[in-house]
Design an enzyme around this catalytic site. Structure first.
Site, PDB file in Angstrom:
ATOM      1  N   HIS A 289     -62.451  49.724  79.698  1.00  0.00           N
ATOM      2  CA  HIS A 289     -63.891  49.970  79.866  1.00  0.00           C
ATOM      3  C   HIS A 289     -64.363  51.073  78.929  1.00  0.00           C
ATOM      4  O   HIS A 289     -63.576  51.879  78.442  1.00  0.00           O
ATOM      5  CB  HIS A 289     -64.213  50.355  81.316  1.00  0.00           C
ATOM      6  CG  HIS A 289     -63.809  51.760  81.673  1.00  0.00           C
ATOM      7  ND1 HIS A 289     -62.491  52.136  81.862  1.00  0.00           N
ATOM      8  CD2 HIS A 289     -64.535  52.889  81.856  1.00  0.00           C
ATOM      9  CE1 HIS A 289     -62.430  53.425  82.164  1.00  0.00           C
ATOM     10  NE2 HIS A 289     -63.649  53.920  82.164  1.00  0.00           N
TER      11      HIS A 289
ATOM     12  N   ASN B  53     -73.397  54.088  86.259  1.00  0.00           N
ATOM     13  CA  ASN B  53     -72.351  55.028  86.665  1.00  0.00           C
ATOM     14  C   ASN B  53     -72.636  55.593  88.065  1.00  0.00           C
ATOM     15  O   ASN B  53     -73.764  56.020  88.339  1.00  0.00           O
ATOM     16  CB  ASN B  53     -72.310  56.173  85.639  1.00  0.00           C
ATOM     17  CG  ASN B  53     -71.002  56.926  85.660  1.00  0.00           C
ATOM     18  OD1 ASN B  53     -70.491  57.269  86.721  1.00  0.00           O
ATOM     19  ND2 ASN B  53     -70.454  57.193  84.489  1.00  0.00           N
TER      20      ASN B  53
ATOM     21  N   GLU C 170     -59.722  76.265  65.406  1.00  0.00           N
ATOM     22  CA  GLU C 170     -60.640  75.119  65.330  1.00  0.00           C
ATOM     23  C   GLU C 170     -61.914  75.376  66.146  1.00  0.00           C
ATOM     24  O   GLU C 170     -63.009  75.002  65.726  1.00  0.00           O
ATOM     25  CB  GLU C 170     -59.942  73.854  65.838  1.00  0.00           C
ATOM     26  CG  GLU C 170     -58.831  73.350  64.934  1.00  0.00           C
ATOM     27  CD  GLU C 170     -57.497  74.087  65.087  1.00  0.00           C
ATOM     28  OE1 GLU C 170     -57.449  75.108  65.809  1.00  0.00           O
ATOM     29  OE2 GLU C 170     -56.511  73.650  64.484  1.00  0.00           O
TER      30      GLU C 170
ATOM     31  N   CYS D 205     -59.589  59.773  80.333  1.00  0.00           N
ATOM     32  CA  CYS D 205     -59.948  58.517  80.976  1.00  0.00           C
ATOM     33  C   CYS D 205     -59.238  58.465  82.318  1.00  0.00           C
ATOM     34  O   CYS D 205     -58.024  58.645  82.399  1.00  0.00           O
ATOM     35  CB  CYS D 205     -59.515  57.361  80.088  1.00  0.00           C
ATOM     36  SG  CYS D 205     -59.921  55.781  80.797  1.00  0.00           S
ATOM     37  N   SER D 206     -60.002  58.202  83.374  1.00  0.00           N
ATOM     38  CA  SER D 206     -59.395  58.306  84.692  1.00  0.00           C
ATOM     39  C   SER D 206     -59.001  56.947  85.252  1.00  0.00           C
ATOM     40  O   SER D 206     -58.489  56.857  86.350  1.00  0.00           O
ATOM     41  CB  SER D 206     -60.339  59.034  85.650  1.00  0.00           C
ATOM     42  OG  SER D 206     -61.607  58.433  85.651  1.00  0.00           O
TER      43      SER D 206
ATOM     44  N   GLN E  57     -68.292  53.504  78.100  1.00  0.00           N
ATOM     45  CA  GLN E  57     -69.480  54.027  78.756  1.00  0.00           C
ATOM     46  C   GLN E  57     -70.668  54.034  77.802  1.00  0.00           C
ATOM     47  O   GLN E  57     -70.504  53.970  76.582  1.00  0.00           O
ATOM     48  CB  GLN E  57     -69.237  55.464  79.233  1.00  0.00           C
ATOM     49  CG  GLN E  57     -68.091  55.623  80.225  1.00  0.00           C
ATOM     50  CD  GLN E  57     -68.097  57.001  80.881  1.00  0.00           C
ATOM     51  OE1 GLN E  57     -69.127  57.459  81.385  1.00  0.00           O
ATOM     52  NE2 GLN E  57     -66.956  57.665  80.871  1.00  0.00           N
TER      53      GLN E  57
ATOM     54  N   HIS F 207     -58.247  50.501  83.527  1.00  0.00           N
ATOM     55  CA  HIS F 207     -58.972  49.227  83.362  1.00  0.00           C
ATOM     56  C   HIS F 207     -59.789  49.316  82.066  1.00  0.00           C
ATOM     57  O   HIS F 207     -60.488  50.302  81.845  1.00  0.00           O
ATOM     58  CB  HIS F 207     -59.890  48.985  84.564  1.00  0.00           C
ATOM     59  CG  HIS F 207     -60.404  47.579  84.617  1.00  0.00           C
ATOM     60  ND1 HIS F 207     -59.963  46.660  85.543  1.00  0.00           N
ATOM     61  CD2 HIS F 207     -61.283  46.918  83.828  1.00  0.00           C
ATOM     62  CE1 HIS F 207     -60.569  45.505  85.327  1.00  0.00           C
ATOM     63  NE2 HIS F 207     -61.372  45.641  84.293  1.00  0.00           N
TER      64      HIS F 207
ATOM     65  N   HIS G 157     -72.473  53.292  62.264  1.00  0.00           N
ATOM     66  CA  HIS G 157     -71.021  53.301  62.039  1.00  0.00           C
ATOM     67  C   HIS G 157     -70.328  53.591  63.351  1.00  0.00           C
ATOM     68  O   HIS G 157     -70.894  54.226  64.251  1.00  0.00           O
ATOM     69  CB  HIS G 157     -70.644  54.324  60.968  1.00  0.00           C
ATOM     70  CG  HIS G 157     -71.235  55.689  61.172  1.00  0.00           C
ATOM     71  ND1 HIS G 157     -72.548  55.972  60.841  1.00  0.00           N
ATOM     72  CD2 HIS G 157     -70.719  56.834  61.676  1.00  0.00           C
ATOM     73  CE1 HIS G 157     -72.798  57.242  61.125  1.00  0.00           C
ATOM     74  NE2 HIS G 157     -71.705  57.783  61.648  1.00  0.00           N
TER      75      HIS G 157
ATOM     76  N   ASN H 264     -63.464  56.306  76.091  1.00  0.00           N
ATOM     77  CA  ASN H 264     -62.337  57.231  76.162  1.00  0.00           C
ATOM     78  C   ASN H 264     -61.137  56.410  76.577  1.00  0.00           C
ATOM     79  O   ASN H 264     -61.105  55.867  77.673  1.00  0.00           O
ATOM     80  CB  ASN H 264     -62.577  58.327  77.209  1.00  0.00           C
ATOM     81  CG  ASN H 264     -63.714  59.251  76.836  1.00  0.00           C
ATOM     82  OD1 ASN H 264     -63.885  59.566  75.668  1.00  0.00           O
ATOM     83  ND2 ASN H 264     -64.497  59.666  77.818  1.00  0.00           N
TER      84      ASN H 264
ATOM     85  N   HIS I 126     -57.311  43.528  84.257  1.00  0.00           N
ATOM     86  CA  HIS I 126     -56.930  44.940  84.357  1.00  0.00           C
ATOM     87  C   HIS I 126     -55.862  45.334  83.325  1.00  0.00           C
ATOM     88  O   HIS I 126     -55.775  46.503  82.936  1.00  0.00           O
ATOM     89  CB  HIS I 126     -56.398  45.190  85.775  1.00  0.00           C
ATOM     90  CG  HIS I 126     -56.076  46.617  86.081  1.00  0.00           C
ATOM     91  ND1 HIS I 126     -57.048  47.552  86.412  1.00  0.00           N
ATOM     92  CD2 HIS I 126     -54.895  47.286  86.129  1.00  0.00           C
ATOM     93  CE1 HIS I 126     -56.474  48.725  86.647  1.00  0.00           C
ATOM     94  NE2 HIS I 126     -55.164  48.604  86.485  1.00  0.00           N
TER      95      HIS I 126
ATOM     96  N   CYS J 190     -57.919  49.422  91.953  1.00  0.00           N
ATOM     97  CA  CYS J 190     -58.757  49.795  90.805  1.00  0.00           C
ATOM     98  C   CYS J 190     -60.231  49.619  91.151  1.00  0.00           C
ATOM     99  O   CYS J 190     -60.651  48.540  91.572  1.00  0.00           O
ATOM    100  CB  CYS J 190     -58.408  48.912  89.607  1.00  0.00           C
ATOM    101  SG  CYS J 190     -59.609  49.025  88.268  1.00  0.00           S
TER     102      CYS J 190
ATOM    103  N   PHE K  40     -53.762  69.768  68.457  1.00  0.00           N
ATOM    104  CA  PHE K  40     -54.574  70.579  69.358  1.00  0.00           C
ATOM    105  C   PHE K  40     -55.751  71.173  68.596  1.00  0.00           C
ATOM    106  O   PHE K  40     -55.566  71.848  67.591  1.00  0.00           O
ATOM    107  CB  PHE K  40     -53.732  71.701  69.957  1.00  0.00           C
ATOM    108  CG  PHE K  40     -52.753  71.208  70.988  1.00  0.00           C
ATOM    109  CD1 PHE K  40     -53.105  71.147  72.318  1.00  0.00           C
ATOM    110  CD2 PHE K  40     -51.494  70.769  70.609  1.00  0.00           C
ATOM    111  CE1 PHE K  40     -52.214  70.671  73.264  1.00  0.00           C
ATOM    112  CE2 PHE K  40     -50.599  70.294  71.555  1.00  0.00           C
ATOM    113  CZ  PHE K  40     -50.958  70.243  72.881  1.00  0.00           C
TER     114      PHE K  40
ATOM    115  N   CYS L 161     -61.906  46.629  88.941  1.00  0.00           N
ATOM    116  CA  CYS L 161     -61.513  45.218  88.996  1.00  0.00           C
ATOM    117  C   CYS L 161     -62.556  44.390  89.770  1.00  0.00           C
ATOM    118  O   CYS L 161     -63.231  44.909  90.668  1.00  0.00           O
ATOM    119  CB  CYS L 161     -60.136  45.084  89.656  1.00  0.00           C
ATOM    120  SG  CYS L 161     -58.750  45.278  88.501  1.00  0.00           S
TER     121      CYS L 161
END
Ligand SMILES: O=P(O)(O)O[C@H]1O[C@H](CO)[C@@H](O)[C@H](O)[C@H]1O
Ligand SMILES: O=P(O)(O)O[C@H]1O[C@H](CO)[C@@H](O)[C@H](O)[C@H]1O
Lengths: 346, 346
Positions: free
Chosen positions: A166, A76, A317, A160-161, A168, A164, A296, A153, A113, A51, A312, A54
């Site tokens: 986290h 980042n 939408e 989210c890739s 942003q 762990h 908020h 995310n 993790h 990871c 979806f 970590c």
């Protein structure tokens, strides 16, 4: 009135953005033969040598993480915004472009993790809130940072890739479209009523009661009347604060408490690690006063029917208007009725 | 100028909606460890007895499809909008709701279960366009239908629950937010210049050339300067038409031709049946004049890097601003360079 709205299509107005959502509650009866998501029963180790978030590990950009014990913030390695932009005069006729600059950071919530917010201790979530406050205030006081977006995310279906825990922070020179809309409508109300739009809204919601999910001394979690995502929730401070920098230490703990309690309900809903994008909307950091702003935190979770069937946001939408299938009141009732203890900790 | 924009973050203005998109072209270099989609190598039969859209089969609502040979249109069995709404006086204070009514239809493009638009004959796509025209004009002249949204969700990652080639039409009383924005900006330009905003934009694009993907006598397909989705494309009629009802029979064929040619390039990009949501934006059908409107068809495809890695519109995008990683010019170049013959038909 609300009863009637549980059965027939109608649209509801978002007082913060000035836009409408189409609500089609009868539509949940339709069968679903479409895409289902994989559920990953995760049993993650406390430390994962592979990871890049970590403690002690090497990141993809080459830097080595310290052996951190508290929330850890770093810039980042692949930032969408950078301190230098392309300069001036980028537009020509109807091709209009501008330089955009900013700073993007990553906030590791915990060295562990295997955790997620609903499984973290309130005292440790409080440390995350302290880190958010520090970043909001520090980034916000940088000369070319006029807006600071804190977000998370969670889950691979939310892009989210790395599992762990986290979030942003993307901070930038210009005000993004969502903030411009919300500033405008809060300001209009403020000027007309000399009162925070969201304070007035919160009063009305507390009186109505049927969209409230959770409450504590300092915060209320509710499904906004105009919610778009099936189980969208907004956490509102009872006091009219413009930004999280104004929270005192007891309020920080209350904020951590309501985030944890909400995320436990989310996980309990489909007995899965519930995916969402969350974000804090607060006043711009351009140095002016924004008395109309009422900060908020919102959660936009995609799941609709089960751990594997999401809503979806596609054709209609994207081209016309957001649309939802269950009403805000139905969603609030479902969340209220769920246990307050995490299903993995019973 | 465009060269410079290929390497540094900037933002671009959408002249139709008045909103901005953040462009971060340097960001494609980041590694991807996140969610990948399954590729389904589809070898579908011409007729599927289990498909509720195939000719002669029974639908989930119980009706039986005719043994159709041409595009087949029917009312959605689980419509999001219905002719009757909940009545008046739904709002109270800051809880603002309105009745919404409408008619939802499904358009089967072909009786052949195995086809998609890129694999259909131009003459058969022309029949789909004729069906769209008929529905737009007929629905649009109904008393309480003021806007008609024609769209297609293609592929299960776009929420499509049945691979039989089909699209939908949702028509309604009120004007959806996307249409209100596009009406406003087209009208402003029209009043200031006595010219269609999109006609002026098209002229500038044809001169610049670097965002053009395809052209024929009557239509141009281009990546809009402000595109949000990685390979987003807009098809514009060269003539300033308000709606598809104005197309003559040669223009219908040209429209079918450019749709097919674009969808072939899309399929060739990652050698997969390329998912997207597409939609036609055209003038409202409230009976007033809308000289400012210039109809256009847009494609919003989610794939970014390969048949299995899509662009996620999540945290920052939902809370702040749409964001893209490759520039419109890079995407146009890639699509232009692809073969005009479908990879399955070589
Ligand atoms: O009507 P369908 O194909 O069942 O449903 C699909 O398209 C609709 C219109 O864009 C969306 O609201 C749904 O989320 C999507 O799954
Ligand atoms: O920065 P990450 O986690 O690699 O990327 C994720 O969040 C970003 C901000 O919402 C999105 O632009 C990406 O599409 C998503 O995959």
């Amino acid at each position: 009135m609300s009863q009637e709205l549980n059965n027939v299509p109608h649209r509801r107005y978002n007082i913060l953005t000035g836009e409408w959502v189409l609500v089609s509650p009868h539509r949940t009866k339709r069968p679903w033969q479409g895409k289902t998501e994989k559920t990953t029963v995760e049993d993650r180790p406390v430390y994962d040598p592979a990871c890049y978030l970590c403690p002690g590990n090497t990141r993809s950009g080459g830097s080595i993480n310290p052996d951190y014990k508290e929330p850890f913030v770093f810039e980042n390695d692949f930032p969408a915004l950078m301190p230098q932009g392309p300069g001036e005069n980028l537009s020509k006729g109807l091709l209009v472009a501008e330089s955009e600059t900013g700073i993007c950071k990553v906030v590791c919530f915990s060295p562990n993790h295997s955790l997620t917010l609903p499984l973290m201790e309130i005292k440790d979530i409080t440390k995350v809130i302290k880190a958010w406050k520090k970043e909001y205030l520090e980034l916000g006081s940088s000369p070319n940072i006029n807006y600071v977006q804190i977000f998370e995310n969670k889950g691979d279906i939310m892009g989210c890739s790395n599992p762990h825990p986290h979030g942003q922070i993307w901070s930038q020179r210009s005000l993004p479209p969502e903030i411009i809309k919300k500033s405008k409508h809060q300001l209009e109300y403020w000027e007309a009523n000399n009162k925070s739009l969201l304070a007035a809204y919160l009063e009305q919601e507390l009186e109505a009661g049927d969209r409230i999910v959770l409450e504590n001394e300092h915060f209320v979690a509710l499904i906004p009347y105009w919610a778009v995502w099936p189980y969208e929730v907004m956490i509102l401070p009872r006091k009219h604060y413009q930004h999280i920098g104004q929270l005192d230490s007891r309020e920080e703990v209350a904020f951590a408490g309501i985030i944890k309690a909400l995320c436990i309900k989310y996980d309990n809903l489909f007995e899965t690690s519930f995916p969402y994008s969350s974000g804090i909307h607060q006043m711009p950091t351009s140095g002016e006063e924004f008395p109309e702003w009422h900060f908020h935190m919102s959660f936009y979770p995609p799941l609709l029917r089960s751990a594997t069937v999401k809503k979806f946001m596609v054709g209609y939408e994207l081209f016309a208007s957001p649309q939802r299938d269950i009403t805000a009141e139905q969603a609030a009732q479902t969340l209220r009725d769920l246990d307050d203890v995490h299903y993995l900790q019973k």
